[in-house]
Scaffold this motif. Structure first.
Motif, PDB file in Angstrom:
ATOM      1  N   LEU A   1      93.630 113.009  67.107  1.00 44.98           N
ATOM      2  CA  LEU A   1      93.538 113.863  68.269  1.00 44.98           C
ATOM      3  C   LEU A   1      92.640 113.208  69.328  1.00 44.98           C
ATOM      4  N   VAL A   2      91.546 112.652  68.902  1.00 49.19           N
ATOM      5  CA  VAL A   2      90.637 111.971  69.836  1.00 49.19           C
ATOM      6  C   VAL A   2      91.332 110.743  70.426  1.00 49.19           C
ATOM      7  N   ALA A   3      92.079 110.027  69.604  1.00 49.25           N
ATOM      8  CA  ALA A   3      92.799 108.849  70.097  1.00 49.25           C
ATOM      9  C   ALA A   3      93.802 109.245  71.172  1.00 49.25           C
ATOM     10  N   ARG A   4      94.465 110.361  70.998  1.00 52.80           N
ATOM     11  CA  ARG A   4      95.441 110.808  72.004  1.00 52.80           C
ATOM     12  C   ARG A   4      94.758 111.159  73.327  1.00 52.80           C
ATOM     13  N   VAL A   5      93.567 111.706  73.248  1.00 54.38           N
ATOM     14  CA  VAL A   5      92.833 112.016  74.473  1.00 54.38           C
ATOM     15  C   VAL A   5      92.518 110.720  75.223  1.00 54.38           C
ATOM     16  N   TYR A   6      92.018 109.729  74.481  1.00 54.92           N
ATOM     17  CA  TYR A   6      91.714 108.449  75.129  1.00 54.92           C
ATOM     18  C   TYR A   6      92.985 107.780  75.655  1.00 54.92           C
ATOM     19  N   GLU A   7      94.081 107.895  74.922  1.00 53.57           N
ATOM     20  CA  GLU A   7      95.344 107.331  75.393  1.00 53.57           C
ATOM     21  C   GLU A   7      95.740 107.958  76.730  1.00 53.57           C
ATOM     22  N   SER A   8      95.589 109.265  76.840  1.00 56.27           N
ATOM     23  CA  SER A   8      95.983 109.955  78.073  1.00 56.27           C
ATOM     24  C   SER A   8      95.130 109.503  79.269  1.00 56.27           C
ATOM     25  N   LYS A   9      93.955 108.966  78.983  1.00 52.02           N
ATOM     26  CA  LYS A   9      93.081 108.447  80.037  1.00 52.02           C
ATOM     27  C   LYS A   9      93.271 106.940  80.230  1.00 52.02           C
ATOM     28  N   ALA A  10      94.252 106.363  79.524  1.00 47.16           N
ATOM     29  CA  ALA A  10      94.534 104.921  79.545  1.00 47.16           C
ATOM     30  C   ALA A  10      93.341 104.105  79.056  1.00 47.16           C
ATOM     31  N   GLU A  11      92.533 104.688  78.194  1.00 49.86           N
ATOM     32  CA  GLU A  11      91.402 103.983  77.574  1.00 49.86           C
ATOM     33  C   GLU A  11      91.837 103.555  76.172  1.00 49.86           C
ATOM     34  N   PHE A  12      92.661 102.505  76.142  1.00 52.17           N
ATOM     35  CA  PHE A  12      93.308 102.109  74.908  1.00 52.17           C
ATOM     36  C   PHE A  12      92.362 101.525  73.876  1.00 52.17           C
ATOM     37  N   ARG A  13      91.301 100.872  74.310  1.00 53.58           N
ATOM     38  CA  ARG A  13      90.335 100.342  73.330  1.00 53.58           C
ATOM     39  C   ARG A  13      89.700 101.476  72.538  1.00 53.58           C
ATOM     40  N   SER A  14      89.274 102.522  73.231  1.00 51.68           N
ATOM     41  CA  SER A  14      88.677 103.671  72.546  1.00 51.68           C
ATOM     42  C   SER A  14      89.715 104.384  71.692  1.00 51.68           C
ATOM     43  N   ALA A  15      90.930 104.492  72.225  1.00 49.73           N
ATOM     44  CA  ALA A  15      92.001 105.132  71.455  1.00 49.73           C
ATOM     45  C   ALA A  15      92.260 104.360  70.166  1.00 49.73           C
ATOM     46  N   LEU A  16      92.341 103.043  70.277  1.00 45.56           N
ATOM     47  CA  LEU A  16      92.558 102.218  69.087  1.00 45.56           C
ATOM     48  C   LEU A  16      91.411 102.357  68.092  1.00 45.56           C
ATOM     49  N   GLN A  17      90.194 102.364  68.583  1.00 45.97           N
ATOM     50  CA  GLN A  17      89.027 102.487  67.706  1.00 45.97           C
ATOM     51  C   GLN A  17      89.092 103.790  66.909  1.00 45.97           C
ATOM     52  N   HIS A  18      89.375 104.887  67.595  1.00 43.66           N
ATOM     53  CA  HIS A  18      89.406 106.183  66.915  1.00 43.66           C
ATOM     54  C   HIS A  18      90.593 106.297  65.972  1.00 43.66           C
ATOM     55  N   LYS A  45     100.349 100.903  66.075  1.00 42.67           N
ATOM     56  CA  LYS A  45     101.251  99.895  66.641  1.00 42.67           C
ATOM     57  C   LYS A  45     101.585 100.248  68.091  1.00 42.67           C
ATOM     58  N   TYR A  46     101.891 101.509  68.325  1.00 38.92           N
ATOM     59  CA  TYR A  46     102.226 101.960  69.671  1.00 38.92           C
ATOM     60  C   TYR A  46     101.054 101.739  70.628  1.00 38.92           C
ATOM     61  N   LEU A  47      99.852 102.135  70.204  1.00 42.48           N
ATOM     62  CA  LEU A  47      98.673 101.952  71.057  1.00 42.48           C
ATOM     63  C   LEU A  47      98.435 100.481  71.365  1.00 42.48           C
ATOM     64  N   THR A  48      98.643  99.629  70.387  1.00 41.02           N
ATOM     65  CA  THR A  48      98.475  98.193  70.586  1.00 41.02           C
ATOM     66  C   THR A  48      99.469  97.685  71.627  1.00 41.02           C
ATOM     67  N   GLN A  49     100.718  98.138  71.541  1.00 44.19           N
ATOM     68  CA  GLN A  49     101.725  97.741  72.523  1.00 44.19           C
ATOM     69  C   GLN A  49     101.334  98.194  73.929  1.00 44.19           C
ATOM     70  N   GLN A  50     100.823  99.408  74.035  1.00 44.49           N
ATOM     71  CA  GLN A  50     100.420  99.929  75.332  1.00 44.49           C
ATOM     72  C   GLN A  50      99.226  99.155  75.887  1.00 44.49           C
ATOM     73  N   ALA A  51      98.282  98.823  75.021  1.00 47.05           N
ATOM     74  CA  ALA A  51      97.114  98.059  75.462  1.00 47.05           C
ATOM     75  C   ALA A  51      97.530  96.675  75.961  1.00 47.05           C
ATOM     76  N   VAL A  52      98.465  96.045  75.260  1.00 49.35           N
ATOM     77  CA  VAL A  52      98.959  94.733  75.681  1.00 49.35           C
ATOM     78  C   VAL A  52      99.677  94.845  77.023  1.00 49.35           C
ATOM     79  N   ALA A  53     100.500  95.889  77.177  1.00 52.62           N
ATOM     80  CA  ALA A  53     101.222  96.085  78.442  1.00 52.62           C
ATOM     81  C   ALA A  53     100.249  96.295  79.602  1.00 52.62           C
ATOM     82  N   LEU A  54      99.204  97.080  79.364  1.00 51.27           N
ATOM     83  CA  LEU A  54      98.203  97.314  80.403  1.00 51.27           C
ATOM     84  C   LEU A  54      97.490  96.016  80.762  1.00 51.27           C
ATOM     85  N   GLN A  55      97.127  95.227  79.757  1.00 55.00           N
ATOM     86  CA  GLN A  55      96.429  93.962  80.026  1.00 55.00           C
ATOM     87  C   GLN A  55      97.325  93.006  80.810  1.00 55.00           C
TER      88      GLN A  55
END
Length: 119
Positions: A1-18, A45-55
């Motif tokens: 749930l916390v990871a999804r919150v960070y994902e919605s803020k495009a904070e993928f590092r924090s999302a991945l950590q959680h 896996k999805y979060l990693t793909q999104q983080a790579v796309a953002l980078q």
């Protein structure tokens, strides 16, 4: 749930950590083959793909400035079942699925106890 919150803020590092923390808990408590562990692994896996796309997008912006071709980020909306499961966990509600036989046994036990009280 916390990871999804960070994902919605495009904070993928924090999302991945959680989500990694959640995955570790699921793996240690439920095992690698449990549905929740697999679900968490897929989300990682999805979060990693999104983080790579953002980078990549950020690199393109740095390279080409405002002329960069910026792809829109995708965000997953949790389904209602997932939301309800999370809320139940947070509130300490645990659903235990019962088979038809278990339900019949429970009903018989309730009836037996009612008869004992009446007599």
């Amino acid at each position: 749930l916390v990871a999804r919150v960070y994902e919605s803020k495009a904070e993928f590092r924090s999302a991945l950590q959680h989500e990694k923390e959640g995955y570790t808990i699921y793996k240690n408590q439920l095992g690698e083959h449990h549905e929740k562990t697999k679900e968490s692994s897929e989300y990682l896996k999805y979060l990693t793909q999104q983080a790579v796309a953002l980078q990549r997008t950020m690199n393109e912006i740095y390279k080409n400035g405002s002329n960069a071709n910026i792809m829109p980020l995708k965000f997953t909306a949790p389904n209602m079942t997932s939301v309800l499961e999370q809320l139940n966990i947070i509130n300490g509600i645990l659903f235990i699925p019962l088979s038809q036989k278990d339900l019949e046994n429970l009903k018989a036990e309730v009836q037996r106890r009612q008869q004992l009280q009446e007599s």
